[in-house]
Scaffold this motif. Structure first.
Motif, mmCIF file in Angstrom:
data_model
loop_
_atom_site.group_PDB
_atom_site.id
_atom_site.type_symbol
_atom_site.label_atom_id
_atom_site.label_comp_id
_atom_site.label_asym_id
_atom_site.label_seq_id
_atom_site.Cartn_x
_atom_site.Cartn_y
_atom_site.Cartn_z
ATOM 1 N N ASN A 71 -0.523 7.769 -10.809
ATOM 2 C CA ASN A 71 -0.493 6.317 -10.755
ATOM 3 C C ASN A 71 -0.081 5.900 -9.351
ATOM 4 O OD1 ASN A 71 -0.257 3.590 -11.497
ATOM 5 N ND2 ASN A 71 1.929 3.880 -11.904
ATOM 6 N N ILE A 72 -0.779 4.924 -8.791
ATOM 7 C CA ILE A 72 -0.416 4.448 -7.457
ATOM 8 C C ILE A 72 0.330 3.132 -7.599
ATOM 9 C CG2 ILE A 72 -1.291 3.751 -5.211
ATOM 10 C CD1 ILE A 72 -3.773 5.420 -5.832
ATOM 11 N N ASN A 73 1.496 3.064 -6.994
ATOM 12 C CA ASN A 73 2.314 1.871 -7.105
ATOM 13 C C ASN A 73 2.524 1.310 -5.700
ATOM 14 O OD1 ASN A 73 4.244 -0.020 -7.973
ATOM 15 N ND2 ASN A 73 5.893 1.435 -7.522
ATOM 16 N N VAL A 74 2.072 0.086 -5.487
ATOM 17 C CA VAL A 74 2.195 -0.516 -4.157
ATOM 18 C C VAL A 74 3.158 -1.694 -4.242
ATOM 19 C CG1 VAL A 74 0.986 -1.598 -2.243
ATOM 20 C CG2 VAL A 74 -0.163 0.123 -3.607
ATOM 21 N N SER A 101 -2.027 -5.605 -4.891
ATOM 22 C CA SER A 101 -3.079 -5.028 -5.718
ATOM 23 C C SER A 101 -4.359 -4.820 -4.914
ATOM 24 C CB SER A 101 -3.329 -5.893 -6.948
ATOM 25 O OG SER A 101 -4.254 -6.894 -6.654
ATOM 26 N N LYS A 104 -3.760 -1.522 -3.329
ATOM 27 C CA LYS A 104 -3.874 -0.483 -4.351
ATOM 28 C C LYS A 104 -5.329 -0.175 -4.656
ATOM 29 C CE LYS A 104 -2.796 0.549 -9.097
ATOM 30 N NZ LYS A 104 -2.159 0.159 -10.338
ATOM 31 N N SER A 105 -6.136 -1.223 -4.842
ATOM 32 C CA SER A 105 -7.531 -0.964 -5.210
ATOM 33 C C SER A 105 -8.314 -0.407 -4.029
ATOM 34 C CB SER A 105 -8.189 -2.225 -5.761
ATOM 35 O OG SER A 105 -8.060 -3.270 -4.832
ATOM 36 N N GLU A 108 -7.282 3.439 -4.296
ATOM 37 C CA GLU A 108 -7.529 4.176 -5.527
ATOM 38 C C GLU A 108 -8.737 5.112 -5.439
ATOM 39 O OE1 GLU A 108 -7.132 1.434 -8.740
ATOM 40 O OE2 GLU A 108 -5.283 2.424 -9.328
ATOM 41 N N THR A 113 -6.305 11.319 -6.825
ATOM 42 C CA THR A 113 -5.222 11.205 -7.815
ATOM 43 C C THR A 113 -5.350 12.222 -8.929
ATOM 44 O OG1 THR A 113 -6.536 9.470 -8.815
ATOM 45 C CG2 THR A 113 -4.715 8.778 -7.454
ATOM 46 N N GLN A 120 3.422 9.849 -9.909
ATOM 47 C CA GLN A 120 3.339 8.515 -9.353
ATOM 48 C C GLN A 120 3.432 8.606 -7.839
ATOM 49 O OE1 GLN A 120 5.412 5.331 -11.302
ATOM 50 N NE2 GLN A 120 6.368 4.707 -9.395
ATOM 51 N N ASP A 122 4.304 6.221 -4.720
ATOM 52 C CA ASP A 122 4.839 4.902 -4.368
ATOM 53 C C ASP A 122 4.519 4.593 -2.921
ATOM 54 O OD1 ASP A 122 6.269 3.977 -6.729
ATOM 55 O OD2 ASP A 122 7.507 5.762 -6.434
ATOM 56 N N THR A 142 -0.996 2.321 5.843
ATOM 57 C CA THR A 142 -0.927 3.089 4.601
ATOM 58 C C THR A 142 -1.715 4.389 4.728
ATOM 59 O OG1 THR A 142 -0.777 1.005 3.410
ATOM 60 C CG2 THR A 142 -1.281 2.949 2.116
#
Lengths: 260, 319
Positions: A71-74, A101, A104-105, A108, A113, A120, A122, A142
């Motif tokens: 899971n990617i959490n930004v 978001s 994140k997108s 992704e 992943t 996760q 972060d 990033t």
């Protein structure tokens, strides 16, 4: 119009002295931040962003785990002092959540992943100074932070903003230009030329769109060259440092035991 | 049309500024990076560096390993690091990454959660490791059976936040590792201090337990966690007559005198310095660095000053 600053003067220069297709100075710094698995700070002109990456690690909330991939959490924090008018934004601000978001997108499809089920990753983004192109700086930072953390990526992601002034396309807009011009931020993966993000908050004429998109793709390639040079330099530095001190001894145990 | 960038504000003519900005990549560099010829001359240049998205070789003649992926019959790197080749297998080893466990590795971990019949352990890996109640030695001997009452008093053995040294026993299907402490060498840690370094700096050694002179014991966990503690006398080691079985799960430190405390602090600072300079940590290097620090008579805090730490690293790596 006369009282305002000219976006593009007759000599073909912009308000900060750049040409149409000229990017601002970029600085990429991959120095390690204590505690983070990877970090990077990026400046495009006066826009400055710092990103720290943690993970892949155990998800803090069990509900956030995905059984077959990470899971990617930004999380994005915008410093109150980063803009001209000092303004404190709360963490739950809708604009900031949307911004997070978007990042994140963008990443992704790029981060592999599937290699890290139930983990996760972060990504903490801190905007320190804003002068246009904040999203592009965040995405570039990033990318570098993820590469620094050893997270497997399909490719670099290089982002740049393009705009149009009276049928003349421009790249890497400042706040001044962003306020007046229709603009679009494009993130490309340079090896394949695939586009992972197109973000547009203003109205842009459809006839101009294709030209800007193509131009931004090319500019992404220029930025990629810089980013890759920085990553290589850092990798080389680490390899050299590690190569300098490799020594072991089979007699180590005998030599080391000091009985008291 | 040319996309350029220069310092802000641009000084003198776009092309010349672009060409003279030496710190930026130039066109020549670009050609140098783009060498995607096959790997025939691999041996000659053993530490080839690569970046994400760089084509390494053709997938027709090579197999992809860790840190790579295949797209359109090309093997492409997905991490920044060094390219390694074993016969037809191409792998890329990232320089900074989380710990990748292997069975038999010695790791140091911290309990994060107590669950039914198992503990969750943070071991700097991609997921928390699992320590089953059945894979620990309980007080009262190796042969002791686990009772229901043991399940109810798991916090008496390990509690959240406790540090332990263990060995990787196996993997679960999702890649999480299972640990065991079924040896008298393993178990709860006390009387010392934890230092964290990038895992790549800890190499596999003959033994990961050793003692430095001046009463400091070291445990180098392969996950980059290093335990620096007070020396345990030979006669009080596990299995000897002075060994206190009750103390295995104790939460209390022994008395540690000031000299030992200073020595522990000195060793941890040395490890931090070496890690900051990316010097791989081996027994020899650590011993040498410690002797250097004692010889220089630098106080513990003074070691961290930049000139002293640079001298330390130079002394250790030159020899």
């Amino acid at each position: 119009m006369s009282s305002r600053i000219e976006i593009l003067n007759d000599g073909g220069f912009r308000s900060d002295g750049r040409r149409q297709y000229e990017l601002r100075e970029m600085t990429f710094d991959m120095a390690e931040q204590a505690g983070a698995d990877g970090s990077a700070s990026v400046a495009h002109g006066l826009t400055q962003v710092r990103v720290s990456v943690f993970g892949p690690r155990e998800a803090k909330m069990r509900s956030q785990t995905i059984h077959d991939r990470a899971n990617i959490n930004v999380e994005v924090g915008i410093a109150p002092f980063s803009t001209g008018d000092r303004r404190k934004r709360s963490k739950g601000d809708k604009r900031i959540l949307e911004f997070a978001s978007t990042i994140k997108s963008t990443f992704e499809p790029v981060i592999q992943t599937a290699l890290y089920p139930r983990s996760q990753i972060d990504i903490f983004v801190h905007v320190l100074q804003q002068d246009g192109g904040v999203l592009q700086a965040c995405i570039n930072a990033t990318t570098l932070a993820l590469a620094n953390a050893g997270v497997p990526l399909l490719d670099f992601v290089c982002a740049v903003t393009g705009g149009v002034h009276a049928a003349a396309p421009m790249l890497d807009l400042t706040t001044l230009e962003e306020n007046d011009l229709p603009h679009v931020t494009v993130a490309v993966m340079p090896r394949t030329g695939r586009v992972t993000l197109v973000s547009m908050e203003t109205r842009l004429h459809v006839d101009r769109f294709e030209e800007i998109l193509r131009l931004a793709g090319q500019a992404g390639g220029v930025i990629h060259k810089e980013m890759r040079a920085v990553v290589r330099e850092r990798t080389k530095g680490l390899v050299d440092a590690m190569g300098a001190g490799v020594r072991t001894s089979d007699f180590a145990e005998d030599a080391m035991v000091a009985d008291s | 049309m040319q996309i350029t960038f220069t310092s802000f504000p641009s000084q003198s003519g776009l092309r010349s500024a672009y060409a003279s900005a030496t710190k930026h990549a130039t066109e020549d560099d670009e050609d140098a990076y783009m060498d995607v010829e096959p790997f025939d001359d691999f041996e000659s240049d053993s530490s080839r560096l690569t970046c994400p998205g760089e084509t390494l070789t053709s997938a027709q003649s090579f197999m992809r390993g860790h840190g790579t992926y295949v797209d359109n019959d090309d093997v492409i790197s997905s991490v920044a690091g060094t390219v390694e080749r074993v016969n037809k297998l191409i792998t890329v080893r990232a320089l900074r990454t989380r710990y990748n466990p292997e069975v038999g590795d010695l790791v140091i971990g911290r309990i994060t959660e107590v669950q039914p019949r198992r503990w969750k352990v943070d071991a700097n890996s991609r997921q928390d490791a699992v320590l089953m109640l059945s894979s620990v030695n309980l007080p009262g001997g190796v042969q002791r059976r686990k009772l229901e009452s043991d399940e109810l008093q798991m916090r008496n053995f390990f509690e959240e936040g406790d540090l332990l040294v263990a060995e990787v026993q196996a993997f679960f299907s999702d890649g999480a590792m299972s640990l065991h402490t079924r040896s008298l060498k393993y178990g709860k840690l006390r009387n010392g201090q934890l230092v964290t370094v990038p895992p790549i700096l800890v190499r596999r050694l003959k033994s990961h337990f050793f003692s430095l002179p001046s009463g400091v014991d070291l445990i180098l966990g392969l996950n980059g966690y290093i335990w620096v503690s007070k020396h345990v006398k030979e006669s009080e080691r596990e299995g000897e007559e002075g060994f206190d079985a009750e103390a295995v799960y104790s939460n209390r430190n022994d008395d540690i005198d000031d000299a030992t405390r200073t020595a522990i602090a000195r060793v941890t600072n040395i490890i931090r310095i070496l890690a900051a300079h990316s010097v791989p940590l081996t027994d020899v290097v650590l011993l040498e660095a410690y002797e250097w620090a004692v010889e220089q008579d630098a106080d513990v805090k003074g070691l961290l000053q930049e000139d002293v730490s640079d001298a330390l690293v130079a002394a250790v790596t030159s020899g």
